[in-house]
Design a protein around this motif. Structure first.
Motif, mmCIF file in Angstrom:
data_model
loop_
_atom_site.group_PDB
_atom_site.id
_atom_site.type_symbol
_atom_site.label_atom_id
_atom_site.label_comp_id
_atom_site.label_asym_id
_atom_site.label_seq_id
_atom_site.Cartn_x
_atom_site.Cartn_y
_atom_site.Cartn_z
ATOM 1 N N ILE A 8 0.837 -1.199 0.000
ATOM 2 C CA ILE A 8 0.000 0.000 0.000
ATOM 3 C C ILE A 8 0.873 1.252 0.000
ATOM 4 C CG2 ILE A 8 -1.598 1.377 1.421
ATOM 5 C CD1 ILE A 8 -2.851 -1.340 2.299
ATOM 6 N N LEU A 9 1.849 1.289 0.906
ATOM 7 C CA LEU A 9 2.745 2.452 0.969
ATOM 8 C C LEU A 9 3.537 2.614 -0.326
ATOM 9 C CD1 LEU A 9 4.063 2.095 4.627
ATOM 10 C CD2 LEU A 9 2.462 3.808 3.758
ATOM 11 N N GLY A 10 4.029 1.492 -0.866
ATOM 12 C CA GLY A 10 4.761 1.547 -2.131
ATOM 13 C C GLY A 10 3.894 2.071 -3.261
ATOM 14 N N GLY A 11 2.624 1.658 -3.283
ATOM 15 C CA GLY A 11 1.696 2.167 -4.291
ATOM 16 C C GLY A 11 1.482 3.665 -4.158
ATOM 17 N N LEU A 12 1.392 4.138 -2.917
ATOM 18 C CA LEU A 12 1.237 5.577 -2.686
ATOM 19 C C LEU A 12 2.478 6.351 -3.134
ATOM 20 C CD1 LEU A 12 -0.516 5.505 0.799
ATOM 21 C CD2 LEU A 12 -1.514 6.298 -1.350
ATOM 22 N N VAL A 13 3.642 5.820 -2.813
ATOM 23 C CA VAL A 13 4.887 6.474 -3.236
ATOM 24 C C VAL A 13 4.997 6.454 -4.754
ATOM 25 C CG1 VAL A 13 7.413 6.307 -3.181
ATOM 26 C CG2 VAL A 13 6.110 6.033 -1.069
ATOM 27 N N GLY A 14 4.670 5.314 -5.371
ATOM 28 C CA GLY A 14 4.779 5.186 -6.821
ATOM 29 C C GLY A 14 3.869 6.114 -7.594
ATOM 30 N N ILE A 15 2.717 6.442 -7.034
ATOM 31 C CA ILE A 15 1.761 7.280 -7.767
ATOM 32 C C ILE A 15 1.950 8.768 -7.474
ATOM 33 C CG2 ILE A 15 -0.094 7.241 -6.041
ATOM 34 C CD1 ILE A 15 -0.500 6.931 -9.864
ATOM 35 N N THR A 16 2.695 9.104 -6.448
ATOM 36 C CA THR A 16 2.812 10.504 -6.039
ATOM 37 C C THR A 16 3.382 11.399 -7.138
ATOM 38 O OG1 THR A 16 3.034 9.883 -3.719
ATOM 39 C CG2 THR A 16 3.824 12.064 -4.324
ATOM 40 N N ALA A 17 4.423 10.949 -7.826
ATOM 41 C CA ALA A 17 5.078 11.792 -8.832
ATOM 42 C C ALA A 17 4.221 12.006 -10.072
ATOM 43 C CB ALA A 17 6.413 11.178 -9.241
ATOM 44 N N ASN A 18 3.259 11.132 -10.313
ATOM 45 C CA ASN A 18 2.549 11.175 -11.598
ATOM 46 C C ASN A 18 1.035 11.192 -11.480
ATOM 47 O OD1 ASN A 18 1.876 8.371 -11.081
ATOM 48 N ND2 ASN A 18 4.024 7.999 -11.562
ATOM 49 N N CYS A 19 0.508 11.420 -10.296
ATOM 50 C CA CYS A 19 -0.944 11.319 -10.097
ATOM 51 C C CYS A 19 -1.726 12.329 -10.934
ATOM 52 C CB CYS A 19 -1.303 11.448 -8.633
ATOM 53 S SG CYS A 19 -0.864 13.030 -7.900
ATOM 54 N N ASP A 20 -1.069 13.394 -11.350
ATOM 55 C CA ASP A 20 -1.775 14.409 -12.124
ATOM 56 C C ASP A 20 -1.799 14.130 -13.622
ATOM 57 O OD1 ASP A 20 0.998 14.832 -12.333
ATOM 58 O OD2 ASP A 20 0.678 16.939 -12.867
ATOM 59 N N CYS A 21 -1.094 13.100 -14.062
ATOM 60 C CA CYS A 21 -0.970 12.915 -15.508
ATOM 61 C C CYS A 21 -1.186 11.469 -15.973
ATOM 62 C CB CYS A 21 0.377 13.439 -15.991
ATOM 63 S SG CYS A 21 1.804 12.654 -15.224
ATOM 64 N N VAL A 22 -1.811 10.633 -15.129
ATOM 65 C CA VAL A 22 -2.099 9.255 -15.537
ATOM 66 C C VAL A 22 -3.587 8.976 -15.387
ATOM 67 C CG1 VAL A 22 0.217 8.397 -14.976
ATOM 68 C CG2 VAL A 22 -1.579 8.291 -13.247
ATOM 69 N N ILE A 63 -1.926 0.022 -12.554
ATOM 70 C CA ILE A 63 -0.711 -0.669 -13.008
ATOM 71 C C ILE A 63 0.488 -0.193 -12.201
ATOM 72 C CG2 ILE A 63 0.891 -0.952 -14.955
ATOM 73 C CD1 ILE A 63 -1.628 -0.680 -16.797
ATOM 74 N N ILE A 64 0.600 1.110 -12.001
ATOM 75 C CA ILE A 64 1.715 1.674 -11.231
ATOM 76 C C ILE A 64 1.707 1.117 -9.812
ATOM 77 C CG2 ILE A 64 2.611 3.818 -10.211
ATOM 78 C CD1 ILE A 64 1.600 5.198 -12.861
ATOM 79 N N GLY A 65 0.550 1.065 -9.184
ATOM 80 C CA GLY A 65 0.446 0.516 -7.835
ATOM 81 C C GLY A 65 0.775 -0.963 -7.778
ATOM 82 N N ALA A 66 0.294 -1.721 -8.764
ATOM 83 C CA ALA A 66 0.566 -3.159 -8.801
ATOM 84 C C ALA A 66 2.056 -3.427 -8.960
ATOM 85 C CB ALA A 66 -0.221 -3.816 -9.936
ATOM 86 N N VAL A 67 2.702 -2.688 -9.851
ATOM 87 C CA VAL A 67 4.151 -2.850 -10.029
ATOM 88 C C VAL A 67 4.875 -2.487 -8.734
ATOM 89 C CG1 VAL A 67 6.176 -1.978 -11.268
ATOM 90 C CG2 VAL A 67 4.095 -2.544 -12.530
ATOM 91 N N ALA A 68 4.422 -1.446 -8.056
ATOM 92 C CA ALA A 68 5.029 -1.061 -6.779
ATOM 93 C C ALA A 68 4.911 -2.197 -5.764
ATOM 94 C CB ALA A 68 4.378 0.211 -6.248
ATOM 95 N N PRO A 118 12.853 -0.188 0.400
ATOM 96 C CA PRO A 118 11.987 -0.702 -0.667
ATOM 97 C C PRO A 118 10.788 0.197 -0.951
ATOM 98 C CG PRO A 118 12.669 -2.499 0.734
ATOM 99 C CD PRO A 118 13.137 -1.230 1.398
ATOM 100 N N VAL A 119 10.167 0.715 0.091
ATOM 101 C CA VAL A 119 8.983 1.555 -0.105
ATOM 102 C C VAL A 119 9.358 2.896 -0.718
ATOM 103 C CG1 VAL A 119 7.189 2.865 1.104
ATOM 104 C CG2 VAL A 119 7.548 0.461 1.659
ATOM 105 N N HIS A 120 10.262 3.613 -0.078
ATOM 106 C CA HIS A 120 10.550 4.984 -0.501
ATOM 107 C C HIS A 120 11.606 5.052 -1.595
ATOM 108 C CE1 HIS A 120 7.986 6.677 2.563
ATOM 109 N NE2 HIS A 120 8.486 5.783 3.397
ATOM 110 N N GLY A 121 12.645 4.239 -1.488
ATOM 111 C CA GLY A 121 13.702 4.275 -2.496
ATOM 112 C C GLY A 121 13.304 3.616 -3.797
#
Length: 159
Positions: free
Chosen positions: A28-42, A49-54, A78-81
């Motif tokens: 869950i945390l990894g999914g949140l980190v993974g989507i933070t940079a791009n949430c405005d453009c996906v 998909i981004i969350g699942a890969v995370a 793993p979560v943040h890096g």
């Protein structure tokens, strides 16, 4: 976050033969980190998909750190890096239609490299001046007592 949690839980169930709540939560945390940079453009589907890969990356990175005997008890790297790098790369893959993928990769790797080098220097200095670890007595007694003057957990005095 949802896709990361589901994938983290499902993969941990497959790999460890039982569901692992910590892998679900880190997914869950990894999914949140993974989507933070791009949430405005996906799109919504791309965010899944981004969350699942995370979720996959978190589990893989935690297992790799364990295999390498690198101590990260809460899965912070793993979560943040790892998922942070993934979020930057995913911005190039999904958010811009691949137009600036190389820029996103260079930026994401540069941030990770800078963080590693600067923290390596800092922790080397702390280790050299003997400020990296507490004394054995403080570690056994508990830092909560030394730092705050009271135990952080209830102590059963009947033992």
């Amino acid at each position: 976050a949802c896709a990361g949690g589901i994938v983290g839980m499902a993969l941990s169930w497959i790999v460890f033969k039982k569901p692992d709540l910590t892998m679900c939560l880190n997914g869950i945390l990894g999914g949140l980190v993974g989507i933070t940079a791009n949430c405005d453009c996906v799109t919504n589907n791309q965010s899944l998909i981004i969350g699942a890969v995370a979720g996959v990356l978190v589990l893989g990175a935690i297992m790799l750190l364990d295999k390498l005997r690198i101590d990260d008890p809460v899965g912070a790297f793993p979560v943040h890096g790892v998922c942070g790098i993934w979020g930057g790369v995913a911005t190039g893959v999904f958010g811009t239609g691949g137009k600036v993928l190389s820029t996103q990769i260079i930026g994401s790797v540069s941030i990770a490299a800078f963080s590693f080098v600067s923290m390596f220097i800092l922790f080397s200095i702390l280790k050299a001046v003997n400020l990296l670890r507490v004394s054995r007595e403080e570690e056994i007694q508990g830092l909560d007592i030394h730092e705050h003057g009271m135990p952080a957990y209830a102590v059963d005095s009947s033992n």
